[in-house]
Design a protein around this motif. Structure first.
Motif, PDB file in Angstrom:
ATOM      1  N   VAL A 170      -5.752 -14.943 111.819  1.00 29.20           N
ATOM      2  CA  VAL A 170      -7.035 -15.276 111.218  1.00 29.20           C
ATOM      3  C   VAL A 170      -7.230 -16.778 111.354  1.00 29.20           C
ATOM      4  CG1 VAL A 170      -8.349 -15.311 109.052  1.00 29.20           C
ATOM      5  CG2 VAL A 170      -6.915 -13.349 109.597  1.00 29.20           C
ATOM      6  N   LYS A 171      -8.324 -17.172 111.971  1.00 30.36           N
ATOM      7  CA  LYS A 171      -8.543 -18.602 112.205  1.00 30.36           C
ATOM      8  C   LYS A 171      -9.270 -19.287 111.059  1.00 30.36           C
ATOM      9  CE  LYS A 171     -10.100 -20.028 116.210  1.00 30.36           C
ATOM     10  NZ  LYS A 171     -10.758 -19.884 117.540  1.00 30.36           N
ATOM     11  N   SER A 172     -10.196 -18.550 110.468  1.00 30.64           N
ATOM     12  CA  SER A 172     -10.901 -19.154 109.340  1.00 30.64           C
ATOM     13  C   SER A 172     -11.469 -18.092 108.408  1.00 30.64           C
ATOM     14  CB  SER A 172     -12.045 -20.045 109.846  1.00 30.64           C
ATOM     15  OG  SER A 172     -13.028 -19.236 110.452  1.00 30.64           O
ATOM     16  N   VAL A 173     -11.588 -18.471 107.142  1.00 33.15           N
ATOM     17  CA  VAL A 173     -12.181 -17.621 106.116  1.00 33.15           C
ATOM     18  C   VAL A 173     -13.297 -18.436 105.473  1.00 33.15           C
ATOM     19  CG1 VAL A 173     -11.773 -16.431 103.931  1.00 33.15           C
ATOM     20  CG2 VAL A 173      -9.998 -16.413 105.688  1.00 33.15           C
ATOM     21  N   SER A 174     -14.497 -17.883 105.436  1.00 32.79           N
ATOM     22  CA  SER A 174     -15.633 -18.654 104.908  1.00 32.79           C
ATOM     23  C   SER A 174     -15.862 -18.362 103.424  1.00 32.79           C
ATOM     24  CB  SER A 174     -16.898 -18.282 105.689  1.00 32.79           C
ATOM     25  OG  SER A 174     -17.245 -16.933 105.396  1.00 32.79           O
ATOM     26  N   GLN A 175     -16.706 -19.153 102.805  1.00 37.90           N
ATOM     27  CA  GLN A 175     -17.104 -18.915 101.413  1.00 37.90           C
ATOM     28  C   GLN A 175     -17.779 -17.553 101.287  1.00 37.90           C
ATOM     29  OE1 GLN A 175     -16.512 -20.122  98.391  1.00 37.90           O
ATOM     30  NE2 GLN A 175     -15.032 -21.298  99.590  1.00 37.90           N
ATOM     31  N   GLU A 176     -18.528 -17.203 102.315  1.00 38.45           N
ATOM     32  CA  GLU A 176     -19.211 -15.907 102.374  1.00 38.45           C
ATOM     33  C   GLU A 176     -18.181 -14.764 102.326  1.00 38.45           C
ATOM     34  OE1 GLU A 176     -22.540 -14.421 101.838  1.00 38.45           O
ATOM     35  OE2 GLU A 176     -22.347 -16.619 101.870  1.00 38.45           O
ATOM     36  N   ASP A 177     -17.080 -14.960 103.052  1.00 33.27           N
ATOM     37  CA  ASP A 177     -15.993 -13.967 103.064  1.00 33.27           C
ATOM     38  C   ASP A 177     -15.405 -13.796 101.671  1.00 33.27           C
ATOM     39  OD1 ASP A 177     -16.094 -13.443 105.826  1.00 33.27           O
ATOM     40  OD2 ASP A 177     -14.776 -15.146 106.266  1.00 33.27           O
ATOM     41  N   VAL A 178     -15.148 -14.922 101.024  1.00 29.90           N
ATOM     42  CA  VAL A 178     -14.564 -14.878  99.681  1.00 29.90           C
ATOM     43  C   VAL A 178     -15.495 -14.119  98.750  1.00 29.90           C
ATOM     44  CG1 VAL A 178     -13.862 -16.276  97.699  1.00 29.90           C
ATOM     45  CG2 VAL A 178     -13.230 -16.995 100.010  1.00 29.90           C
ATOM     46  N   LYS A 179     -16.800 -14.371  98.888  1.00 30.35           N
ATOM     47  CA  LYS A 179     -17.782 -13.673  98.067  1.00 30.35           C
ATOM     48  C   LYS A 179     -17.745 -12.173  98.311  1.00 30.35           C
ATOM     49  CE  LYS A 179     -21.420 -16.867  97.811  1.00 30.35           C
ATOM     50  NZ  LYS A 179     -22.760 -17.189  98.311  1.00 30.35           N
ATOM     51  N   SER A 180     -17.619 -11.791  99.577  1.00 33.37           N
ATOM     52  CA  SER A 180     -17.649 -10.351  99.849  1.00 33.37           C
ATOM     53  C   SER A 180     -16.362  -9.668  99.373  1.00 33.37           C
ATOM     54  CB  SER A 180     -17.973 -10.057 101.330  1.00 33.37           C
ATOM     55  OG  SER A 180     -16.822  -9.984 102.122  1.00 33.37           O
ATOM     56  N   ALA A 181     -15.248 -10.420  99.329  1.00 32.03           N
ATOM     57  CA  ALA A 181     -14.019  -9.851  98.762  1.00 32.03           C
ATOM     58  C   ALA A 181     -14.168  -9.663  97.254  1.00 32.03           C
ATOM     59  CB  ALA A 181     -12.826 -10.755  99.066  1.00 32.03           C
ATOM     60  N   ILE A 182     -14.747 -10.649  96.580  1.00 33.05           N
ATOM     61  CA  ILE A 182     -14.943 -10.555  95.131  1.00 33.05           C
ATOM     62  C   ILE A 182     -15.874  -9.385  94.813  1.00 33.05           C
ATOM     63  CG2 ILE A 182     -15.900 -11.731  93.098  1.00 33.05           C
ATOM     64  CD1 ILE A 182     -14.959 -14.391  94.409  1.00 33.05           C
ATOM     65  N   GLN A 183     -16.900  -9.246  95.646  1.00 31.58           N
ATOM     66  CA  GLN A 183     -17.845  -8.142  95.470  1.00 31.58           C
ATOM     67  C   GLN A 183     -17.124  -6.797  95.617  1.00 31.58           C
ATOM     68  OE1 GLN A 183     -20.918  -8.173  98.435  1.00 31.58           O
ATOM     69  NE2 GLN A 183     -22.125  -6.584  97.430  1.00 31.58           N
ATOM     70  N   ALA A 184     -16.233  -6.714  96.614  1.00 26.06           N
ATOM     71  CA  ALA A 184     -15.501  -5.467  96.836  1.00 26.06           C
ATOM     72  C   ALA A 184     -14.549  -5.186  95.679  1.00 26.06           C
ATOM     73  CB  ALA A 184     -14.719  -5.537  98.152  1.00 26.06           C
TER      74      ALA A 184
END
Ligand SMILES: [Zn+2]
Length: 295
Positions: A229-243
């Motif tokens: 994994v090269k990068s994780v965005s703020q958007e990604d973190v949000k979608s994990a929290i949502q899940a």
């Protein structure tokens, strides 16, 4: 989430037992010795034996990673459009983090789990399971079992789409493997036997710690030299929290049309799951995941 386009995926700990290509030979729950083998396996599993072990003659359904090797080869520029290739990349990244810094921080000895893709139903050291139970980890054979069809359900039924929501689910299951390695899982099972009236509370502590560990990995993903994994965005973190919230017990109970009854919860509420994922993600330190004392 960005992946390393040039890196080879390590399939050595992956088993592909999906229907169709290289899947089940004789029915949905095929096992080496047919029906008898199945019964023997289940009995041994009840006795606590690791029936799946390394002995290939007692392995469950046949599996082959030939198809994955082809689909997920670096020569396929679109490989990360495939959920199975993304999952293997995330799995390898999880192994990279937990195999080094993660278990070091916890003072635990690391061994790899295996990741097994299946469809419909699967026989495990924890007994038979159908896809309906969703992704799960079996301590008896140290495998993570995933029917990739679950991710359609996560997106459509639970309203948690996004590639990183899928990464979160795998990271949560990987977290259960870490709990097995640290002995926390065993400790919880013992506490549950000693205090049956608190069985669900202990289960929630176990699940919330797995969420926290998923957050810890999220913070450390893309950190290692071998990182897929090269990068994780703020958007990604949000979608994990949502899940994490979407699979909270209250949301699932609301979703299935019944009443919301905290007494029956086993995984924690949406708010608790979001909170613990965030705790791990903020600290990046697995020692911050002390859910038992908090509960
Ligand atoms: Zn879990």
């Amino acid at each position: 989430m960005d992946f390393d386009d040039d890196a080879n995926l390590d399939l050595s700990q992956v088993e592909d037992a999906r229907g169709g290509g290289g899947g089940f030979g004789g029915g949905p729950i095929a096992i080496g010795g047919g029906a008898l083998g199945l019964i023997v396996t289940v009995v041994l599993a009840l006795l606590g034996y690791n029936t799946l072990g390394n002995d290939s003659s007692s392995s469950p359904a046949p599996s082959s990673t030939a198809g994955l090797a082809q689909t997920c080869a670096t020569s396929n520029a679109q490989r990360f459009d495939h959920v199975e290739c993304r999952q293997v990349a995330v799995f390898d990244d999880l192994r990279d983090y937990w195999g080094t810094q993660g278990t070091q921080a916890l003072g635990a000895q690391y061994t790899d789990p295996k990741l097994r893709f299946f469809t419909q139903a699967v026989n495990t050291a924890c007994g038979q399971a159908s896809s309906a139970v969703g992704p799960f980890y079996c301590p008896g054979d140290q495998r993570i079992y995933i029917d990739l069809g679950f991710y359609d359900e996560l997106a459509q039924r639970f309203g948690a789409p996004g590639e990183f929501a899928q990464a979160y689910v795998l990271a949560h299951e990987f977290g259960h493997h870490i709990q097995y390695l640290t002995g926390f899982e065993g400790e919880i099972r013992k506490l549950q036997q000693q205090n049956p009236s608190k069985e669900n509370q202990y289960s929630i502590a176990l699940e919330l710690q797995a969420d926290c560990y998923a957050g810890v990995w999220t913070k450390n993903a893309s950190g290692g030299a071998e990182s897929l994994v090269k990068s994780v965005s703020q958007e990604d973190v949000k979608s994990a929290i949502q899940a994490a919230g979407a699979v909270g017990d209250d949301r699932i109970q609301e979703q299935s049309g019944g009443g919301v009854n905290p007494e029956t919860w086993t995984h924690g509420s949406a708010a608790q799951r979001e909170k613990w994922f965030t705790t791990g993600q903020s600290s990046g330190d697995p020692k911050s995941c002390n859910t038992l004392n908090a509960a």
